[in-house]
Scaffold this motif. Structure first.
Motif, PDB file in Angstrom:
ATOM      1  N   TRP A 196       0.600  -1.197  -0.179  1.00 40.95           N
ATOM      2  CA  TRP A 196       0.107  -0.444   0.015  1.00 40.95           C
ATOM      3  C   TRP A 196       0.794   1.037   0.159  1.00 40.95           C
ATOM      4  O   TRP A 196       0.596   2.300  -0.757  1.00 40.95           O
ATOM      5  N   LEU A 197       1.882   1.114   0.930  1.00 41.20           N
ATOM      6  CA  LEU A 197       2.611   2.203   1.506  1.00 41.20           C
ATOM      7  C   LEU A 197       3.509   2.440  -0.196  1.00 41.20           C
ATOM      8  O   LEU A 197       3.845   3.784  -1.118  1.00 41.20           O
ATOM      9  N   GLN A 198       4.657   1.427  -0.762  1.00 39.65           N
ATOM     10  CA  GLN A 198       4.818   1.670  -1.916  1.00 39.65           C
ATOM     11  C   GLN A 198       3.955   1.963  -3.004  1.00 39.65           C
ATOM     12  O   GLN A 198       4.662   3.094  -3.846  1.00 39.65           O
ATOM     13  N   ASN A 199       3.465   1.571  -3.379  1.00 37.60           N
ATOM     14  CA  ASN A 199       2.378   2.196  -3.927  1.00 37.60           C
ATOM     15  C   ASN A 199       1.962   3.562  -4.031  1.00 37.60           C
ATOM     16  O   ASN A 199       1.529   3.967  -5.284  1.00 37.60           O
ATOM     17  N   GLN A 200       2.133   4.460  -3.266  1.00 37.77           N
ATOM     18  CA  GLN A 200       1.613   5.638  -2.971  1.00 37.77           C
ATOM     19  C   GLN A 200       2.560   6.462  -3.525  1.00 37.77           C
ATOM     20  O   GLN A 200       2.211   7.644  -3.848  1.00 37.77           O
ATOM     21  N   GLN A 201       3.346   5.958  -3.213  1.00 34.74           N
ATOM     22  CA  GLN A 201       4.699   6.927  -4.311  1.00 34.74           C
ATOM     23  C   GLN A 201       4.099   7.352  -5.524  1.00 34.74           C
ATOM     24  O   GLN A 201       4.316   6.798  -5.894  1.00 34.74           O
ATOM     25  N   CYS A 202       5.209   8.688  -5.721  1.00 33.13           N
ATOM     26  CA  CYS A 202       4.602   9.404  -7.193  1.00 33.13           C
ATOM     27  C   CYS A 202       5.519   9.152  -8.167  1.00 33.13           C
ATOM     28  O   CYS A 202       6.910   8.604  -7.279  1.00 33.13           O
ATOM     29  N   ALA A 203       5.085   9.404  -9.414  1.00 34.90           N
ATOM     30  CA  ALA A 203       5.946   9.475 -10.284  1.00 34.90           C
ATOM     31  C   ALA A 203       7.902   9.908  -9.848  1.00 34.90           C
ATOM     32  O   ALA A 203       8.413   9.399 -10.526  1.00 34.90           O
ATOM     33  N   ASP A 204       7.370  10.789  -9.426  1.00 38.55           N
ATOM     34  CA  ASP A 204       9.014  12.193  -8.842  1.00 38.55           C
ATOM     35  C   ASP A 204       9.515  11.395  -7.857  1.00 38.55           C
ATOM     36  O   ASP A 204      10.910  11.786  -7.520  1.00 38.55           O
ATOM     37  N   GLY A 205       9.186  10.421  -7.605  1.00 35.56           N
ATOM     38  CA  GLY A 205       9.740  10.356  -6.167  1.00 35.56           C
ATOM     39  C   GLY A 205       9.375  10.203  -4.768  1.00 35.56           C
ATOM     40  O   GLY A 205      10.182   9.857  -3.900  1.00 35.56           O
ATOM     41  N   GLY A 206       8.196  10.991  -4.756  1.00 34.60           N
ATOM     42  CA  GLY A 206       8.303  12.280  -3.445  1.00 34.60           C
ATOM     43  C   GLY A 206       6.020  11.078  -3.421  1.00 34.60           C
ATOM     44  O   GLY A 206       5.476  10.239  -3.297  1.00 34.60           O
ATOM     45  N   TRP A 207       5.774  11.244  -1.537  1.00 36.87           N
ATOM     46  CA  TRP A 207       4.544  11.391  -1.009  1.00 36.87           C
ATOM     47  C   TRP A 207       3.898  11.581  -0.942  1.00 36.87           C
ATOM     48  O   TRP A 207       4.616  13.139  -0.559  1.00 36.87           O
ATOM     49  N   THR A 208       2.659  12.371  -1.079  1.00 29.74           N
ATOM     50  CA  THR A 208       2.064  13.413  -0.460  1.00 29.74           C
ATOM     51  C   THR A 208       1.436  13.082   1.086  1.00 29.74           C
ATOM     52  O   THR A 208       1.348  11.843   1.510  1.00 29.74           O
ATOM     53  N   LEU A 209       0.406  13.669   1.650  1.00 28.63           N
ATOM     54  CA  LEU A 209       0.131  13.533   2.142  1.00 28.63           C
ATOM     55  C   LEU A 209      -1.490  14.170   2.804  1.00 28.63           C
ATOM     56  O   LEU A 209      -1.651  15.079   1.820  1.00 28.63           O
ATOM     57  N   PRO A 210      -2.248  13.392   2.992  1.00 29.46           N
ATOM     58  CA  PRO A 210      -2.454  12.429   3.649  1.00 29.46           C
ATOM     59  C   PRO A 210      -2.113  10.528   2.844  1.00 29.46           C
ATOM     60  O   PRO A 210      -0.900  10.248   3.154  1.00 29.46           O
ATOM     61  N   ASP A 211      -2.909  10.886   1.573  1.00 28.72           N
ATOM     62  CA  ASP A 211      -2.272  10.375   0.223  1.00 28.72           C
ATOM     63  C   ASP A 211      -2.588  10.298  -0.604  1.00 28.72           C
ATOM     64  O   ASP A 211      -2.862  11.593  -1.088  1.00 28.72           O
ATOM     65  N   ASN A 212      -2.016   9.913  -1.928  1.00 29.27           N
ATOM     66  CA  ASN A 212      -1.816  10.129  -3.392  1.00 29.27           C
ATOM     67  C   ASN A 212      -3.029  10.480  -3.670  1.00 29.27           C
ATOM     68  O   ASN A 212      -4.048  10.680  -4.762  1.00 29.27           O
ATOM     69  N   VAL A 213      -4.487  10.584  -3.044  1.00 31.61           N
ATOM     70  CA  VAL A 213      -6.035  10.399  -3.474  1.00 31.61           C
ATOM     71  C   VAL A 213      -6.094  11.519  -2.849  1.00 31.61           C
ATOM     72  O   VAL A 213      -7.296  12.160  -3.684  1.00 31.61           O
ATOM     73  N   SER A 214      -6.880  11.427  -1.837  1.00 29.62           N
ATOM     74  CA  SER A 214      -6.843  12.568  -1.313  1.00 29.62           C
ATOM     75  C   SER A 214      -6.386  14.095  -1.497  1.00 29.62           C
ATOM     76  O   SER A 214      -6.719  15.165  -1.603  1.00 29.62           O
TER      77      SER A 214
END
Length: 466
Positions: A196-214
């Motif tokens: 779940w966490l690996q799949n949340q990584q964005c294409a540029d390599g970062g992560w968003t808060l709280p997730d990449n859906v919200s």
């Protein structure tokens, strides 16, 4: 005379291990241009900052929020982590952990359910002080954290509810924290939670808060106040995956690219990467977190890769150190007070980073720094960071004290007499004794169970009583 030592299982450190030195407050400003870049660990600076942090604890062992007399439980947990990581003021850290135990129900509950980030913080705090997170004030923090994992739906594998996610108390940041906490407890997270966490990584390599859906992936959203990917969430995601041995090559490569591109000209990092529409300045929390992420990625923050002329990640972090006034040794935060005003959260984050540690912080700094000496008449003498929880010196003993054992968190101990009598102090529970019963041979020693829920007495003929 006998010495009661605390025996701890030491987890291997992730990153650079710090060598403990005498705690002293020494000001260290950023070096001039052309000077050799400082390296990790910065033990003296870290311990000076930790000393200041310990001085901010109230007598009951808490960090207050902006309202004096009102404990900030999250800041208190962070202080425990930092003091434990540095090995400074462990007595204060244990007092804080005891307060967290007594008030854990208040801290853990978020939006009507157990909060994964709160549970993770308590597990990590218990771990760094050598305490048992599966018996934390009568509750099993690890079991409760695992129970927060979603088992179905689009967020299967995420720790925390949808309501907590919407309130920024679940999601990528807390997922990384939870994975690190499980690693501290010796638990291998399941594939679903890691994926779940690996799949949340964005294409540029970062992560968003709280997730990449919200908060959808977007490095430079037009008309938005800041890029959606942030350095803090990215750091926790990296550290959590690294703690679980789940940093795959693609995840690592992309994450490193994101952090490299987000670095500021002063050598540090801000919460949001700089863009043309979003000029940012470095802050100590973000810089410290990114340095930890680099260590988790196997990178050195003093590598030429991260040099910005005469500026490096460490000179940037050290530039926030308070070097004069009553808060000397602490770390300030831009916009809050002045450059000579210590900031609790900035200092809490800087300490373990300067010790060269990443999550979970090992409890190795606790071992060997404290012990108790007890005598046959039941007197107890604490040394180092040990705290006296009481003694049997004023008790009319029927037989001399011959054995002892400490609780896993160091907040209590048992004394055993040769006739099998047991005396408990601090948070050590009384679970029975052989006092007043016939023994074939006298008792000569005792040992506690790892979870602190019992003990064994041993006699000279090899007899064992549990």
């Amino acid at each position: 005379m006998h010495i009661l030592r605390r025996t701890l299982m030491v987890a291997p450190a992730v990153g650079l291990a710090g060598v403990l030195a005498s705690a002293a407050v020494i000001a260290l400003a950023a070096p001039p241009a052309g000077a050799v870049a400082p390296a990790l660990p910065q033990t003296v600076v870290a311990q000076g900052a930790a000393q200041w942090l310990g001085s901010q604890l109230t007598p009951q062992g808490t960090i207050d929020d902006v309202t004096p007399g009102t404990p900030d439980l999250s800041a208190t947990a962070q202080a425990v982590l930092s003091l434990g990581a540095s090995g400074v003021d462990l007595a204060g850290a244990r007092a804080a952990l005891s307060y967290l135990k007594a008030n854990s129900a208040t801290y853990i509950t978020v939006k009507g359910n157990d909060g994964p980030g709160q549970l993770a913080n308590l597990i990590l705090a218990a771990h760094v002080l050598g305490a048992n997170p599966t018996n934390f004030g009568g509750t099993n923090l690890v079991t409760r954290l695992l129970a927060t994992e979603q088992t179905s739906g689009p967020n299967a594998g995420r720790f925390g509810t949808d309501a907590q996610d919407a309130d920024f108390n679940a999601g990528n940041f807390d997922q990384g924290l939870a994975l690190a906490a499980l690693a501290a407890a010796g638990v291998k997270a399941d594939t679903t939670s890691i994926s779940w966490l690996q799949n949340q990584q964005c294409a540029d390599g970062g992560w968003t808060l709280p997730d990449n859906v919200s908060t959808p992936c977007d490095p430079d959203p037009i008309g938005a106040a800041f890029p959606n990917e942030d350095t803090n969430t990215t750091s926790l995601a990296i550290q959590g995956l690294a703690a679980q041995g789940a940093l795959t090559a693609p995840v690592s490569t992309n994450a490193l690219a994101f952090l490299t591109s987000a670095q500021d000209a002063d050598g540090g990092w801000a919460y949001s990467p700089n863009t043309a529409d979003n000029p940012e300045t470095s802050d100590p929390d973000s810089t410290a977190l990114v340095i930890q992420a680099l260590l988790a990625l196997g990178q050195s923050p003093i590598s030429p890769t991260f040099d910005q002329g005469a500026n490096t990640p460490l000179t940037a972090l050290l530039s926030f150190q308070v070097t004069s006034g009553p808060d000397t040794g602490a770390f300030s935060f831009p916009g809050i007070g002045t450059a000579t005003t210590g900031n609790v959260l900035a200092t809490s984050q800087a300490v373990p980073t300067l010790e060269g540690l990443t999550l979970p912080y090992p409890p190795s700094s606790v071992g060997g720094k404290s012990y108790w000496v007890f005598t046959a008449n039941g007197a107890v003498y604490p040394f180092g960071n040990a705290v006296s929880h009481g003694s049997a010196a004023a008790v009319a003993l029927h037989a001399p004290i011959v054995g002892s054992a400490a609780t896993s968190d160091g907040d209590g101990y048992w004394l055993a007499a040769s006739d099998g009598g047991v005396f408990n102090y601090g948070d050590a529970g009384f679970f029975g004794s052989r006092g007043g019963q016939s023994l074939n041979k006298p008792i000569v020693g005792m040992a506690a169970t790892p979870d602190g829920g019992g003990y064994r007495l041993v006699a000279t003929d090899g007899g064992v009583f549990s």
